[in-house]
Design a protein around this motif. Structure first.
Motif, PDB file in Angstrom:
ATOM      1  N   GLN A 183       9.946   1.406   4.363  1.00  0.00           N
ATOM      2  CA  GLN A 183       9.830  -0.042   4.010  1.00  0.00           C
ATOM      3  C   GLN A 183       8.565  -1.181   4.688  1.00  0.00           C
ATOM      4  N   ARG A 184       8.372  -0.363   5.596  1.00  0.00           N
ATOM      5  CA  ARG A 184       6.842  -1.276   6.662  1.00  0.00           C
ATOM      6  C   ARG A 184       5.343  -1.978   5.086  1.00  0.00           C
ATOM      7  N   LEU A 185       5.498  -0.364   3.714  1.00  0.00           N
ATOM      8  CA  LEU A 185       4.982  -0.268   3.370  1.00  0.00           C
ATOM      9  C   LEU A 185       5.655  -1.239   1.870  1.00  0.00           C
ATOM     10  N   ALA A 186       6.810  -1.039   1.517  1.00  0.00           N
ATOM     11  CA  ALA A 186       7.422  -2.183   0.487  1.00  0.00           C
ATOM     12  C   ALA A 186       6.539  -3.335  -0.057  1.00  0.00           C
ATOM     13  N   GLY A 187       6.474  -3.262  -1.277  1.00  0.00           N
ATOM     14  CA  GLY A 187       6.027  -4.409  -2.264  1.00  0.00           C
ATOM     15  C   GLY A 187       4.313  -4.471  -1.635  1.00  0.00           C
ATOM     16  N   ALA A 188       3.451  -3.865  -0.871  1.00  0.00           N
ATOM     17  CA  ALA A 188       2.187  -4.236  -0.498  1.00  0.00           C
ATOM     18  C   ALA A 188       1.463  -2.314  -1.623  1.00  0.00           C
ATOM     19  N   ARG A 189       0.026  -2.689  -1.939  1.00  0.00           N
ATOM     20  CA  ARG A 189      -0.484  -1.624  -2.431  1.00  0.00           C
ATOM     21  C   ARG A 189      -1.798  -1.507  -0.997  1.00  0.00           C
ATOM     22  N   GLU A 190      -2.377  -0.667  -1.449  1.00  0.00           N
ATOM     23  CA  GLU A 190      -3.860  -0.452  -0.431  1.00  0.00           C
ATOM     24  C   GLU A 190      -4.884  -0.981  -1.375  1.00  0.00           C
ATOM     25  N   TRP A 191      -5.896  -1.548  -1.032  1.00  0.00           N
ATOM     26  CA  TRP A 191      -6.755  -2.027  -1.747  1.00  0.00           C
ATOM     27  C   TRP A 191      -8.436  -1.159  -0.582  1.00  0.00           C
ATOM     28  N   GLY A 192      -9.492  -1.131  -1.151  1.00  0.00           N
ATOM     29  CA  GLY A 192     -10.731  -0.561  -0.333  1.00  0.00           C
ATOM     30  C   GLY A 192     -11.617  -1.793  -1.205  1.00  0.00           C
ATOM     31  N   LEU A 212     -25.966  -9.800  -0.404  1.00  0.00           N
ATOM     32  CA  LEU A 212     -24.192  -8.824  -0.230  1.00  0.00           C
ATOM     33  C   LEU A 212     -23.959  -8.576  -1.740  1.00  0.00           C
ATOM     34  N   VAL A 213     -23.262  -7.404  -1.809  1.00  0.00           N
ATOM     35  CA  VAL A 213     -22.427  -7.368  -2.940  1.00  0.00           C
ATOM     36  C   VAL A 213     -21.104  -6.149  -2.883  1.00  0.00           C
ATOM     37  N   LEU A 214     -20.143  -7.185  -3.133  1.00  0.00           N
ATOM     38  CA  LEU A 214     -18.855  -6.378  -2.849  1.00  0.00           C
ATOM     39  C   LEU A 214     -18.459  -5.560  -3.289  1.00  0.00           C
ATOM     40  N   GLU A 215     -17.828  -4.727  -3.496  1.00  0.00           N
ATOM     41  CA  GLU A 215     -17.362  -3.536  -4.260  1.00  0.00           C
ATOM     42  C   GLU A 215     -15.384  -3.779  -4.207  1.00  0.00           C
ATOM     43  N   LEU A 216     -15.015  -3.503  -5.366  1.00  0.00           N
ATOM     44  CA  LEU A 216     -12.777  -4.079  -4.421  1.00  0.00           C
ATOM     45  C   LEU A 216     -12.995  -2.200  -4.979  1.00  0.00           C
ATOM     46  N   THR A 217     -11.682  -1.487  -4.459  1.00  0.00           N
ATOM     47  CA  THR A 217     -11.948  -0.219  -5.604  1.00  0.00           C
ATOM     48  C   THR A 217     -10.097  -0.212  -5.018  1.00  0.00           C
ATOM     49  N   GLY A 218      -9.262   0.137  -6.332  1.00  0.00           N
ATOM     50  CA  GLY A 218      -7.581   0.679  -5.754  1.00  0.00           C
ATOM     51  C   GLY A 218      -7.333   0.217  -7.133  1.00  0.00           C
ATOM     52  N   PRO A 219      -5.717  -0.145  -7.441  1.00  0.00           N
ATOM     53  CA  PRO A 219      -5.037   0.226  -5.612  1.00  0.00           C
ATOM     54  C   PRO A 219      -5.238   1.782  -5.766  1.00  0.00           C
ATOM     55  N   TRP A 220      -4.690   2.474  -4.236  1.00  0.00           N
ATOM     56  CA  TRP A 220      -4.951   3.162  -4.014  1.00  0.00           C
ATOM     57  C   TRP A 220      -3.349   4.003  -3.439  1.00  0.00           C
ATOM     58  N   PRO A 221      -2.553   4.767  -3.002  1.00  0.00           N
ATOM     59  CA  PRO A 221      -2.366   5.903  -1.665  1.00  0.00           C
ATOM     60  C   PRO A 221      -1.996   4.490  -0.046  1.00  0.00           C
ATOM     61  N   ALA A 222      -0.991   4.518   0.223  1.00  0.00           N
ATOM     62  CA  ALA A 222      -1.551   3.703   1.616  1.00  0.00           C
ATOM     63  C   ALA A 222      -1.629   5.016   2.195  1.00  0.00           C
ATOM     64  N   TYR A 223      -2.901   5.861   2.691  1.00  0.00           N
ATOM     65  CA  TYR A 223      -3.516   6.814   3.181  1.00  0.00           C
ATOM     66  C   TYR A 223      -3.453   6.267   4.785  1.00  0.00           C
ATOM     67  N   ASN A 224      -4.376   4.896   4.316  1.00  0.00           N
ATOM     68  CA  ASN A 224      -5.008   4.453   5.743  1.00  0.00           C
ATOM     69  C   ASN A 224      -3.417   3.330   6.748  1.00  0.00           C
ATOM     70  N   PHE A 225      -2.792   3.493   6.035  1.00  0.00           N
ATOM     71  CA  PHE A 225      -2.105   2.423   6.694  1.00  0.00           C
ATOM     72  C   PHE A 225      -0.509   3.338   6.993  1.00  0.00           C
ATOM     73  N   VAL A 226      -0.286   4.676   7.012  1.00  0.00           N
ATOM     74  CA  VAL A 226       0.870   5.817   6.602  1.00  0.00           C
ATOM     75  C   VAL A 226       0.444   6.533   8.210  1.00  0.00           C
ATOM     76  N   ARG A 227       1.157   6.598   9.165  1.00  0.00           N
ATOM     77  CA  ARG A 227       0.628   6.805  10.617  1.00  0.00           C
ATOM     78  C   ARG A 227       1.047   9.003  10.604  1.00  0.00           C
ATOM     79  N   PRO A 228       0.239   9.061  11.217  1.00  0.00           N
ATOM     80  CA  PRO A 228      -0.530  10.664  10.739  1.00  0.00           C
ATOM     81  C   PRO A 228       0.625  11.698  10.773  1.00  0.00           C
ATOM     82  N   ALA A 229       2.226  11.239  11.448  1.00  0.00           N
ATOM     83  CA  ALA A 229       3.119  12.482  11.815  1.00  0.00           C
ATOM     84  C   ALA A 229       4.049  11.988  10.593  1.00  0.00           C
ATOM     85  N   SER A 230       3.979  10.956   9.241  1.00  0.00           N
ATOM     86  CA  SER A 230       4.273  10.669   8.059  1.00  0.00           C
ATOM     87  C   SER A 230       3.700  11.401   7.276  1.00  0.00           C
ATOM     88  N   ALA A 231       2.576  11.679   7.292  1.00  0.00           N
ATOM     89  CA  ALA A 231       1.192  11.891   6.270  1.00  0.00           C
ATOM     90  C   ALA A 231       0.935  13.608   6.468  1.00  0.00           C
TER      91      ALA A 231
END
Length: 276
Positions: free
Chosen positions: A124-133, A254-273
């Motif tokens: 529910q917390r991740l619904a409708g969103a994706r991780e980008w780097g 400054l040079v900026l590089e966009l990567t993704g979308p990725w599985p949301a590893y950085n926004f998942v609690r360790p207990a769930s992942a």
């Protein structure tokens, strides 16, 4: 590898989505063991993407990697990542780390039942969103020139360092020290400014430690290693913010590089992942 008490055959877990999203999840070919297709294990309100796996083979490949031979492990890791990339068609996905294996389907179902509420809350917390780097890199030559232009004292030291007098050596030493400090300060300011601007486009955000060139693959030093959980309808806003930052700070190196979308590893609690 999770759940060590496994036999010769186990069941490999890639990720979990809502059962209502089962139609968007991958099935069939593409798992880490080509002999066994991807399948969905629906338990209550969640659905797991899984496949049978030869546990002894994976363990052997892991031992080889520990000894420095990555050639057999790399295809397995790549297959794991590709399954998760296909599963991003779901509205939300809880990714599991490489090597999460259960002894059998019954053990996996027990895990899903035990963690169902936690998994649902995460979905529910991740619904409708994706991780980008976003990787922020700094061109040292451009940044150095910009710093010298901004600081008359540094320009004066550079002029003295170019002289052939006896004091030129000390001028060069001081110039190099002052320039390094200015570049560090400029890099920190740029990274903070960029992250703050990108956070405005994101539901959640985090900053990971910058990667050294030997890991990042970039020749230029990394000053920002940001990750952003962005609503799908705001992804164009994120891209626009990146263009704004590139235009506003490109002359600072400054040079900026966009990567993704990725599985949301950085926004998942360790207990769930991670199976614990």
């Amino acid at each position: 590898m999770s759940r060590a008490a496994v036999g010769e055959r186990g069941i490999y877990l890639y990720g979990v989505a809502a059962a209502a999203d089962a139609g968007a999840l991958p099935q069939g070919a593409g798992g880490i063991d080509p002999r066994h297709p991807l399948e969905l294990i629906v338990q209550g309100e969640v659905a797991a993407v899984a496949s049978d796996v030869d546990v002894e083979r994976v363990q052997e490949d892991l031992r080889g990697a520990e000894d420095g031979d990555l050639t057999r492990l790399e295809p397995l890791v790549r297959a794991h990542e590709e399954v998760l990339a296909r599963a991003l068609d779901a509205d939300a996905l809880v990714p599991f780390r490489f090597g999460t294996i259960f002894p059998n389907e019954a053990e996996l179902r027990a895990f899903l039942a035990e963690r169902e509420r936690e998994l649902e809350e995460t979905l529910q917390r991740l619904a409708g969103a994706r991780e980008w780097g976003v990787k922020g890199l700094l061109d040292p030559d451009v940044a150095d020139a910009a710093a010298a232009a901004d600081d008359p004292q540094l320009a004066e030291l550079a002029a003295r360092a170019a002289e052939s007098s006896g004091s030129a050596f000390f001028a060069r030493k001081r110039r190099d020290a002052d320039r390094a400090e200015l570049l560090r300060a400029a890099a920190a300011e740029l990274a903070e400014s960029c992250h703050e601007r990108l956070c405005a486009c994101a539901r959640e955000a985090a900053v990971n430690a910058p990667q050294p060139p030997e890991l990042s693959g970039y020749a230029m030093p990394m000053i920002l290693n940001g990750v952003y959980l962005v609503d799908r309808e705001r992804e164009d806003e994120l891209r626009a913010a990146l263009e704004e930052l590139r235009s506003g700070h490109g002359d600072r190196g400054l040079v900026l590089e966009l990567t993704g979308p990725w599985p949301a590893y950085n926004f998942v609690r360790p207990a769930s992942a991670v199976v614990g």
